[in-house]
Design a protein around this motif. Structure first.
Motif, PDB file in Angstrom:
ATOM      1  N   LEU A   1       0.655  -0.927   0.038  1.00 15.72           N
ATOM      2  CA  LEU A   1       0.067   0.145   0.062  1.00 15.72           C
ATOM      3  C   LEU A   1       0.838   1.298   0.096  1.00 15.72           C
ATOM      4  O   LEU A   1       0.674   2.195  -0.855  1.00 15.72           O
ATOM      5  CB  LEU A   1      -1.165   0.139   1.223  1.00 15.72           C
ATOM      6  CG  LEU A   1      -2.068   1.176   1.425  1.00 15.72           C
ATOM      7  CD1 LEU A   1      -3.182   0.355   2.221  1.00 15.72           C
ATOM      8  CD2 LEU A   1      -1.605   2.206   1.875  1.00 15.72           C
ATOM      9  N   LEU A   2       1.702   1.439   0.915  1.00 14.00           N
ATOM     10  CA  LEU A   2       2.817   2.397   0.928  1.00 14.00           C
ATOM     11  C   LEU A   2       3.583   2.537  -0.549  1.00 14.00           C
ATOM     12  O   LEU A   2       3.641   3.755  -0.787  1.00 14.00           O
ATOM     13  CB  LEU A   2       3.921   2.254   2.047  1.00 14.00           C
ATOM     14  CG  LEU A   2       3.332   2.479   3.491  1.00 14.00           C
ATOM     15  CD1 LEU A   2       4.238   1.765   4.476  1.00 14.00           C
ATOM     16  CD2 LEU A   2       2.886   3.876   3.645  1.00 14.00           C
ATOM     17  N   ALA A   3       3.889   1.416  -0.996  1.00 15.10           N
ATOM     18  CA  ALA A   3       4.585   1.721  -2.228  1.00 15.10           C
ATOM     19  C   ALA A   3       3.930   1.968  -3.316  1.00 15.10           C
ATOM     20  O   ALA A   3       4.168   2.790  -4.176  1.00 15.10           O
ATOM     21  CB  ALA A   3       5.179   0.151  -2.532  1.00 15.10           C
ATOM     22  N   ALA A   4       2.481   1.517  -3.565  1.00 15.94           N
ATOM     23  CA  ALA A   4       1.458   1.959  -4.422  1.00 15.94           C
ATOM     24  C   ALA A   4       1.417   3.635  -4.218  1.00 15.94           C
ATOM     25  O   ALA A   4       1.433   4.263  -5.356  1.00 15.94           O
ATOM     26  CB  ALA A   4       0.252   1.194  -4.338  1.00 15.94           C
ATOM     27  N   ALA A   5       1.318   4.049  -3.162  1.00 14.14           N
ATOM     28  CA  ALA A   5       0.795   5.484  -3.020  1.00 14.14           C
ATOM     29  C   ALA A   5       2.062   6.233  -3.146  1.00 14.14           C
ATOM     30  O   ALA A   5       1.855   7.415  -3.829  1.00 14.14           O
ATOM     31  CB  ALA A   5       0.775   5.698  -1.299  1.00 14.14           C
ATOM     32  N   ALA A   6       3.258   5.681  -2.796  1.00 15.13           N
ATOM     33  CA  ALA A   6       4.540   6.445  -3.204  1.00 15.13           C
ATOM     34  C   ALA A   6       4.801   6.466  -4.691  1.00 15.13           C
ATOM     35  O   ALA A   6       5.101   7.430  -5.383  1.00 15.13           O
ATOM     36  CB  ALA A   6       5.720   5.692  -2.362  1.00 15.13           C
ATOM     37  N   ILE A   7       4.560   5.500  -5.417  1.00 16.58           N
ATOM     38  CA  ILE A   7       4.730   5.435  -6.918  1.00 16.58           C
ATOM     39  C   ILE A   7       3.718   6.285  -7.519  1.00 16.58           C
ATOM     40  O   ILE A   7       4.145   7.354  -8.282  1.00 16.58           O
ATOM     41  CB  ILE A   7       4.596   4.005  -7.617  1.00 16.58           C
ATOM     42  CG1 ILE A   7       5.773   3.051  -6.915  1.00 16.58           C
ATOM     43  CG2 ILE A   7       4.451   3.999  -8.936  1.00 16.58           C
ATOM     44  CD1 ILE A   7       5.448   1.687  -7.361  1.00 16.58           C
ATOM     45  N   ALA A   8       2.504   6.498  -7.146  1.00 14.75           N
ATOM     46  CA  ALA A   8       1.370   7.341  -7.705  1.00 14.75           C
ATOM     47  C   ALA A   8       1.964   8.767  -7.394  1.00 14.75           C
ATOM     48  O   ALA A   8       1.832   9.538  -8.362  1.00 14.75           O
ATOM     49  CB  ALA A   8       0.192   7.205  -6.890  1.00 14.75           C
ATOM     50  N   ALA A 253      -6.355  -5.177  -3.897  1.00 12.73           N
ATOM     51  CA  ALA A 253      -7.397  -4.268  -3.808  1.00 12.73           C
ATOM     52  C   ALA A 253      -6.880  -3.067  -3.460  1.00 12.73           C
ATOM     53  O   ALA A 253      -7.336  -1.986  -3.919  1.00 12.73           O
ATOM     54  CB  ALA A 253      -8.577  -4.918  -3.472  1.00 12.73           C
ATOM     55  N   ILE A 254      -6.383  -2.917  -2.166  1.00  7.81           N
ATOM     56  CA  ILE A 254      -6.019  -1.882  -1.537  1.00  7.81           C
ATOM     57  C   ILE A 254      -4.866  -1.262  -2.070  1.00  7.81           C
ATOM     58  O   ILE A 254      -4.831  -0.025  -2.288  1.00  7.81           O
ATOM     59  CB  ILE A 254      -5.898  -2.047   0.026  1.00  7.81           C
ATOM     60  CG1 ILE A 254      -7.203  -2.544   0.714  1.00  7.81           C
ATOM     61  CG2 ILE A 254      -5.230  -0.727   0.858  1.00  7.81           C
ATOM     62  CD1 ILE A 254      -8.119  -1.433   0.665  1.00  7.81           C
ATOM     63  N   PRO A 255      -3.596  -1.727  -2.561  1.00  7.06           N
ATOM     64  CA  PRO A 255      -2.737  -1.104  -3.086  1.00  7.06           C
ATOM     65  C   PRO A 255      -3.109  -0.574  -4.474  1.00  7.06           C
ATOM     66  O   PRO A 255      -2.700   0.728  -4.804  1.00  7.06           O
ATOM     67  CB  PRO A 255      -1.608  -2.211  -3.344  1.00  7.06           C
ATOM     68  CG  PRO A 255      -2.042  -3.194  -2.343  1.00  7.06           C
ATOM     69  CD  PRO A 255      -3.473  -3.089  -2.110  1.00  7.06           C
ATOM     70  N   VAL A 256      -3.848  -1.303  -5.229  1.00 16.30           N
ATOM     71  CA  VAL A 256      -4.505  -0.596  -6.602  1.00 16.30           C
ATOM     72  C   VAL A 256      -5.280   0.654  -6.176  1.00 16.30           C
ATOM     73  O   VAL A 256      -5.108   1.576  -7.045  1.00 16.30           O
ATOM     74  CB  VAL A 256      -5.205  -1.689  -7.444  1.00 16.30           C
ATOM     75  CG1 VAL A 256      -5.671  -1.052  -8.730  1.00 16.30           C
ATOM     76  CG2 VAL A 256      -4.340  -2.725  -7.840  1.00 16.30           C
ATOM     77  N   PHE A 257      -6.338   0.543  -5.308  1.00 12.45           N
ATOM     78  CA  PHE A 257      -6.965   1.691  -4.929  1.00 12.45           C
ATOM     79  C   PHE A 257      -6.019   2.803  -4.339  1.00 12.45           C
ATOM     80  O   PHE A 257      -6.230   3.912  -4.785  1.00 12.45           O
ATOM     81  CB  PHE A 257      -8.039   1.430  -3.798  1.00 12.45           C
ATOM     82  CG  PHE A 257      -8.544   2.828  -3.301  1.00 12.45           C
ATOM     83  CD1 PHE A 257      -9.696   3.351  -3.937  1.00 12.45           C
ATOM     84  CD2 PHE A 257      -8.265   3.361  -2.054  1.00 12.45           C
ATOM     85  CE1 PHE A 257     -10.014   4.398  -3.343  1.00 12.45           C
ATOM     86  CE2 PHE A 257      -8.892   4.279  -1.428  1.00 12.45           C
ATOM     87  CZ  PHE A 257      -9.744   4.825  -2.128  1.00 12.45           C
ATOM     88  N   ALA A 258      -5.055   2.733  -3.777  1.00  9.11           N
ATOM     89  CA  ALA A 258      -4.078   3.457  -3.160  1.00  9.11           C
ATOM     90  C   ALA A 258      -3.434   4.054  -4.451  1.00  9.11           C
ATOM     91  O   ALA A 258      -2.961   5.472  -4.409  1.00  9.11           O
ATOM     92  CB  ALA A 258      -3.091   3.049  -2.360  1.00  9.11           C
ATOM     93  N   PHE A 259      -2.857   3.295  -5.326  1.00  6.88           N
ATOM     94  CA  PHE A 259      -2.123   4.106  -6.543  1.00  6.88           C
ATOM     95  C   PHE A 259      -2.946   4.977  -7.263  1.00  6.88           C
ATOM     96  O   PHE A 259      -2.632   5.996  -7.680  1.00  6.88           O
ATOM     97  CB  PHE A 259      -1.976   2.715  -7.488  1.00  6.88           C
ATOM     98  CG  PHE A 259      -1.270   3.001  -8.663  1.00  6.88           C
ATOM     99  CD1 PHE A 259      -0.010   3.544  -8.865  1.00  6.88           C
ATOM    100  CD2 PHE A 259      -2.035   3.187  -9.906  1.00  6.88           C
ATOM    101  CE1 PHE A 259       0.585   3.769 -10.062  1.00  6.88           C
ATOM    102  CE2 PHE A 259      -1.437   3.390 -11.276  1.00  6.88           C
ATOM    103  CZ  PHE A 259      -0.007   3.665 -11.149  1.00  6.88           C
ATOM    104  N   PHE A 260      -4.315   4.468  -7.358  1.00  8.16           N
ATOM    105  CA  PHE A 260      -5.205   5.515  -8.211  1.00  8.16           C
ATOM    106  C   PHE A 260      -5.887   6.682  -7.443  1.00  8.16           C
ATOM    107  O   PHE A 260      -6.160   7.755  -7.902  1.00  8.16           O
ATOM    108  CB  PHE A 260      -6.444   4.841  -8.976  1.00  8.16           C
ATOM    109  CG  PHE A 260      -5.893   4.077 -10.007  1.00  8.16           C
ATOM    110  CD1 PHE A 260      -5.852   4.434 -11.308  1.00  8.16           C
ATOM    111  CD2 PHE A 260      -6.019   2.709  -9.964  1.00  8.16           C
ATOM    112  CE1 PHE A 260      -5.580   3.623 -12.241  1.00  8.16           C
ATOM    113  CE2 PHE A 260      -5.805   1.679 -11.078  1.00  8.16           C
ATOM    114  CZ  PHE A 260      -5.451   2.158 -12.071  1.00  8.16           C
ATOM    115  N   ALA A 261      -5.732   6.576  -5.950  1.00  6.17           N
ATOM    116  CA  ALA A 261      -6.247   7.623  -5.345  1.00  6.17           C
ATOM    117  C   ALA A 261      -5.298   8.674  -4.703  1.00  6.17           C
ATOM    118  O   ALA A 261      -5.547   9.852  -4.579  1.00  6.17           O
ATOM    119  CB  ALA A 261      -6.968   6.940  -4.031  1.00  6.17           C
TER     120      ALA A 261
END
Length: 406
Positions: A1-8, A253-261
């Motif tokens: 989740l943290l990684a997905a948010a950071a990448i976004a 589900a949560i990492p992908v949501f974090a990536f788009f949000a």
């Protein structure tokens, strides 16, 4: 989740920011049989994948009500009151900052009221090596009730119109799903189509589709069937299904949501400062950092003072203060409510994202300071008791206790 948010965040603030925005707005699906399923990837993440997360939340809620802390009113009183106070105070703070802003700014009053279970428990797990287990139980119960209230807020305050025929149609696959799980049907080719049909009709009804996930979770029985013979019958349906679905929720589900949000464009330092000066951002940050702490801790102290409800004997009030700060981590549901309050493509979405990320990080850091100090205290006590133990392993503090009561 943290990684997905950071990448976004990095992508959205890089020279290739337009490609991130284009990916978020890429539409998939098709409107068939009058069903509105032509959604952008960002909408699929918020409406579809997040429903998987809320399905797991529904299973957790059901388990807590049937076999967990929420079953015992005496044990549940303080964390339940803390959850209510932890939603009321941030909402009031947000309203105070945005009341004069106009243009529907106050509509986002519920954004700072939600606690992110995944983030809060993860931070506590990283910090805690010797903190009492009762502290984690308190946080889990608080977060579970918080999620239940957040779901009610979404259903009541952020549903503009309800299409009753679609809502009634949703009851058919939901009822069949309930019948199947109550009779211990575990075949994916039966349960998944019924769950998808329920989601489609709830989405079509105008109620946010994540509510379908909660309703489906509530249908699953927690306790083993009384007709099952002894312990060899295995875990209950809720535990079995949660064991299968949780990796999909937490790992995808949560990492992908974090990536788009989380992909908000700051516009450099000046843009970040400008965003945080907005009344909406101030309401969110102060609501998460100050409102959650005051609401959770203040309500808990008040209820303990005027009733017979009390803390677990292993806890101290400073421990609860640290958890109250930790409750200010409001990522997943806060971003979702921001989307519902102002619209997915609203200009205010970037302000909401900046504020939620800022408030959550500040709350996590402040909580980490308090809880790490408390963790060192409990570790010192543990090491002292270990050092005082005799060869038979009994600490000196218990030495004079009669063996029968040891």
């Amino acid at each position: 989740l943290l990684a997905a948010a950071a990448i976004a965040l990095i992508w959205a603030n890089s020279p290739w920011a337009d490609s991130y925005k284009a990916l978020t707005q890429l539409h998939l699906g098709r409107d068939v049989f009058g069903l509105h399923l032509d959604l952008s990837l960002g909408a699929w993440a918020a409406d579809g994948l997040l429903a998987i997360f809320f399905f797991v939340v529904g299973l957790e809620l059901k388990r807590e009500f049937v076999a967990g802390d929420l079953r015992d009113p005496a044990r549940a009183a303080l964390p339940i009151a803390a959850a209510v106070g932890g939603m009321a105070v941030p909402a009031l703070i947000f309203a105070a900052f945005t009341w004069g802003a106009g243009d529907g700014a106050v509509r986002g009053w519920a954004i700072p009221t939600a606690t992110d279970i995944a983030f809060a428990v993860a931070v506590l797990a990283v910090i805690s090596t010797h903190l009492p287990s009762a502290l984690r139980t308190f946080l889990l119960t608080l977060a579970v009730v918080d999620d239940l209230l957040a779901i009610a807020v979404i259903a009541v305050f952020y549903t503009s119109t309800i299409h009753l025929p679609a809502l009634f149609l949703a009851l058919i696959p939901l009822g069949l799903f309930a019948f199947a799980v109550q009779h211990r049907v575990r075949s994916w080719w039966v349960l998944i189509p019924l769950a998808l049909m329920t989601w489609v009709f709830v989405h079509e009804s105008g109620i946010h589709a994540t509510v379908a996930g909660v309703l489906l979770g509530f249908m699953v029985p927690v306790l083993r069937n009384e007709r099952d013979p002894g312990p060899d019958s295995g875990p209950g349906m809720a535990e079995h299904i949660e064991h299968l679905v949780r990796p999909l929720s937490a790992g995808f589900a949560i990492p992908v949501f974090a990536f788009f949000a989380a992909g908000v464009t700051f516009g450099g330092y000046d843009g970040l400062v400008t965003a945080l000066r907005d009344p909406i951002a101030l309401g969110i940050v102060f609501g998460l950092v100050v409102g959650k702490t005051v609401g959770v801790f203040g309500t808990t102290r008040l209820i303990a003072a005027v009733t017979r409800a009390g803390l677990d004997s292993s806890l101290r009030w400073i421990d609860v203060f640290g958890v109250a700060m930790l409750a200010g981590i409001g990522f997943t549901v806060s971003l979702l409510i921001g989307d519902l309050a102002y619209g997915h493509e609203s200009a205010r979405q970037d302000i909401v994202k900046v504020a939620v990320l800022t408030g959550s990080v500040v709350a996590a850091l402040l909580a980490a300071v308090v809880l790490r100090v408390r963790n060192r205290h409990y570790r010192a006590v543990f090491e002292m008791e270990t050092a005082d133990a005799d060869d038979d392993g009994v600490p000196d503090v218990y030495r004079e206790t009669p063996r029968g009561n040891a």
